[in-house]
Write a protein that holds these residues in place. Structure first.
Motif, PDB file in Angstrom:
ATOM      1  N   LEU A  72      92.083  62.541  84.477  1.00 49.46           N
ATOM      2  CA  LEU A  72      91.500  63.560  83.601  1.00 49.46           C
ATOM      3  C   LEU A  72      90.415  62.900  82.770  1.00 49.46           C
ATOM      4  CD1 LEU A  72      94.643  65.437  82.172  1.00 49.46           C
ATOM      5  CD2 LEU A  72      93.188  66.157  84.050  1.00 49.46           C
ATOM      6  N   GLU A  74      87.737  62.608  79.515  1.00 48.98           N
ATOM      7  CA  GLU A  74      88.043  62.668  78.083  1.00 48.98           C
ATOM      8  C   GLU A  74      88.037  64.094  77.547  1.00 48.98           C
ATOM      9  OE1 GLU A  74      85.578  60.068  75.857  1.00 48.98           O
ATOM     10  OE2 GLU A  74      86.231  58.252  76.907  1.00 48.98           O
ATOM     11  N   GLN A  76      88.805  66.822  79.230  1.00 43.38           N
ATOM     12  CA  GLN A  76      90.031  67.471  79.692  1.00 43.38           C
ATOM     13  C   GLN A  76      91.241  67.012  78.869  1.00 43.38           C
ATOM     14  OE1 GLN A  76      89.601  66.208  83.790  1.00 43.38           O
ATOM     15  NE2 GLN A  76      89.289  68.332  84.466  1.00 43.38           N
ATOM     16  N   GLN A  77      91.266  65.735  78.503  1.00 42.18           N
ATOM     17  CA  GLN A  77      92.382  65.218  77.704  1.00 42.18           C
ATOM     18  C   GLN A  77      92.399  65.851  76.315  1.00 42.18           C
ATOM     19  OE1 GLN A  77      92.922  60.868  77.821  1.00 42.18           O
ATOM     20  NE2 GLN A  77      91.642  60.832  79.659  1.00 42.18           N
ATOM     21  N   LYS A  78      91.230  66.038  75.726  1.00 39.44           N
ATOM     22  CA  LYS A  78      91.178  66.671  74.409  1.00 39.44           C
ATOM     23  C   LYS A  78      91.622  68.125  74.490  1.00 39.44           C
ATOM     24  CE  LYS A  78      87.555  63.737  72.445  1.00 39.44           C
ATOM     25  NZ  LYS A  78      86.157  63.669  71.935  1.00 39.44           N
ATOM     26  N   ILE A  82      96.240  65.697  75.003  1.00 42.72           N
ATOM     27  CA  ILE A  82      96.965  64.538  75.521  1.00 42.72           C
ATOM     28  C   ILE A  82      96.941  63.437  74.459  1.00 42.72           C
ATOM     29  CG2 ILE A  82      97.107  62.817  77.346  1.00 42.72           C
ATOM     30  CD1 ILE A  82      97.636  65.627  78.315  1.00 42.72           C
ATOM     31  N   THR A  84      98.893  59.588  73.392  1.00 45.68           N
ATOM     32  CA  THR A  84      99.729  58.514  73.914  1.00 45.68           C
ATOM     33  C   THR A  84     100.134  57.560  72.798  1.00 45.68           C
ATOM     34  OG1 THR A  84      97.829  57.090  74.425  1.00 45.68           O
ATOM     35  CG2 THR A  84      98.552  58.629  76.146  1.00 45.68           C
ATOM     36  N   LYS A 340     100.192  56.191  80.934  1.00 45.51           N
ATOM     37  CA  LYS A 340      98.767  55.948  81.161  1.00 45.51           C
ATOM     38  C   LYS A 340      98.621  54.580  81.809  1.00 45.51           C
ATOM     39  CE  LYS A 340      94.256  56.268  78.898  1.00 45.51           C
ATOM     40  NZ  LYS A 340      93.538  56.529  77.629  1.00 45.51           N
ATOM     41  N   ASN A 344      91.724  56.928  81.797  1.00 50.41           N
ATOM     42  CA  ASN A 344      91.805  58.337  82.203  1.00 50.41           C
ATOM     43  C   ASN A 344      92.740  58.588  83.378  1.00 50.41           C
ATOM     44  OD1 ASN A 344      89.816  58.821  80.242  1.00 50.41           O
ATOM     45  ND2 ASN A 344      88.158  58.508  81.727  1.00 50.41           N
ATOM     46  N   PHE A 346      96.777  58.777  84.783  1.00 51.65           N
ATOM     47  CA  PHE A 346      98.166  58.950  84.355  1.00 51.65           C
ATOM     48  C   PHE A 346      99.057  59.088  85.582  1.00 51.65           C
ATOM     49  CE2 PHE A 346      95.253  60.751  81.317  1.00 51.65           C
ATOM     50  CZ  PHE A 346      95.691  60.267  80.088  1.00 51.65           C
ATOM     51  N   VAL A 374     102.660  59.026  77.347  1.00 46.35           N
ATOM     52  CA  VAL A 374     102.147  60.299  76.846  1.00 46.35           C
ATOM     53  C   VAL A 374     103.227  60.959  75.986  1.00 46.35           C
ATOM     54  CG1 VAL A 374     101.341  62.605  77.479  1.00 46.35           C
ATOM     55  CG2 VAL A 374     100.631  60.622  78.825  1.00 46.35           C
ATOM     56  N   LEU A 381     100.217  67.852  82.157  1.00 41.84           N
ATOM     57  CA  LEU A 381      99.963  66.905  83.240  1.00 41.84           C
ATOM     58  C   LEU A 381     100.823  67.237  84.458  1.00 41.84           C
ATOM     59  CD1 LEU A 381      99.759  63.509  81.296  1.00 41.84           C
ATOM     60  CD2 LEU A 381      97.890  64.665  82.478  1.00 41.84           C
TER      61      LEU A 381
END
Length: 402
Positions: A72, A74, A76-78, A82, A84, A340, A344, A346, A374, A381
């Protein structure tokens, strides 16, 4: 002529061969392709169709590779929130969760009764649930009994003023003043009476403490006798929380034991309390014993009747790896987390869990010191993996090692 006819036949044969090869290629391309619903990734089929849940057309799944990891960026993670954390070893308190309930603390309950007989001229509070402050007027009463006591006090003051050196007049004035105090008059009201030298048959009675009116037992215009209950005042700044446990669990708790209380709706605000009561006897039918702790409530955010969990400690784990409870996902195959493994990237990992308290769970197997796990967005995810790869990310996983 024959040459032209043979040429036409050859062209037709070439066309049919090309069409057959194209159809064969299309059939080959669709072999192994899986289709899923964009809204319900758990729906997976081997051929096109519609979703049995929402009716949307199924779409082909994309393939990110045969490995169990997922990437993913950055952004998409925001979007998926997400978050960790790197795990490390520490200690963890084991606890048992008891279902509890908040109750009024009778020690902070004021029963407001009429101090004199008379007629209720006015109620300043006419409904339950109203908050009042200490010293605030609650009701006005007409009382000839109190009027007589006021006259006696004023007469005693005049006699004392006329004969200031006579001890018996001083004693009479003190006795008349104490009598007014016993019948619910405050020092301020008595001082005002002496200064104005004027009696008043309509007397206000003030709240003896701050709190919430929980019960009203009188109405305006009603004649009441001395000692008649008019209302109840609950001070909610301190409540009781009660829970029940079986007799064979009694060894896990003692008076003065420290417990953690988590009120429903306020899970992010756990409160530390002390057990101050254990029932000396248990119910012979249910074999249940009641325990109780005090709950501080200075903001008045908790109300009697609310449900709560009481976490009763009965052991500790040291040199252990723990994670927030929400970081561990549960399904029919067991428990797993997401780790992770790179920038990016996982991947899911099966874990073996142990004891659990109100916010942490012990990881006995599957995570090692220093792993980046995570702790928020793990379920997203999991759904993304099923959507993009079409398989359960934990289908072929086994417990790792510490």
């Amino acid at each position: 002529m024959k040459t032209k006819r043979y040429l036409n036949i050859l062209v037709l044969l070439s066309f049919f061969i090309l069409v057959a090869c194209s159809d064969k290629k299309k059939e080959h391309d669709t072999v192994g392709t899986k289709y899923t619903c964009p809204m319900h990734p758990q729906i997976v089929q081997d051929k096109p169709g519609t979703c049995p849940i929402c009716g949307m057309d199924l779409v082909p799944m994309t393939d990110q590779g045969k490995d169990a990891s997922i990437r993913l960026n950055e952004s998409q993670q925001k979007l998926a929130n997400i978050m960790t954390m790197k795990v490390g070893k520490g200690s963890m308190a084991n606890s048992k969760v008891l279902n509890g309930k908040l109750l009024n603390n009778p020690e902070f309950t004021e029963v407001i009764s009429s101090r004199v007989s008379g007629r209720l001229e006015q109620l300043y509070v006419k409904e339950t649930g109203v908050a009042v402050r200490k010293g605030q007027p609650l009701y006005k009463i007409y009382s000839e009994q109190l009027l007589t006591m006021e006259q006696e006090y004023l007469l005693a003051l005049k006699q004392l003023a006329a004969f200031p050196n006579e001890k018996r007049y001083s004693e009479m004035a003190d006795a008349a003043r104490k009598k007014l105090e016993l019948y619910g008059q405050t020092s301020g009201q008595i001082e005002r009476l002496g200064n104005t030298d004027k009696t008043d048959p309509y007397i206000n009675f003030l709240a003896p403490a701050s709190g919430i009116i929980s019960e009203l037992s009188a109405i305006e215009g009603q004649y009441v006798g001395e000692g008649s209950v008019l209302m109840k005042l609950e001070n909610l700044e301190q409540l009781w929380v009660e829970a029940q446990l079986f007799a064979n669990e009694l060894g896990n708790v003692k008076e003065k034991s420290t417990v953690t209380v988590q009120v429903d709706g306020f899970e992010s605000e756990p409160i530390t309390s002390i057990v101050d009561f254990i029932s000396p006897q248990f119910d012979a039918n249910s074999q249940i014993i009641t325990i109780r702790a005090r709950l501080s409530n200075p903001k008045l955010q908790f109300q009697p009747g609310m449900r709560a969990n009481i976490f009763l400690p009965y052991g500790n784990a040291s040199n252990a790896i723990t994670l927030p409870v929400k970081a561990v996902l549960h399904d029919g195959k067991g428990e797993h987390i997401w780790v992770k493994t790179g920038d990016n990237t996982f991947e899911p990992r099966m874990v073996k869990t142990g004891i659990e308290n109100f916010d942490r769970v012990l990881i006995e197997q599957g995570v090692k010191d220093g792993d980046e796990v995570v702790i928020s967005g793990a379920y997203l995810l999991y759904s993304e993996m099923k959507l993009k790869k079409g398989t359960d990310p934990m289908a072929s996983h086994h417990h790792g090692t510490m």
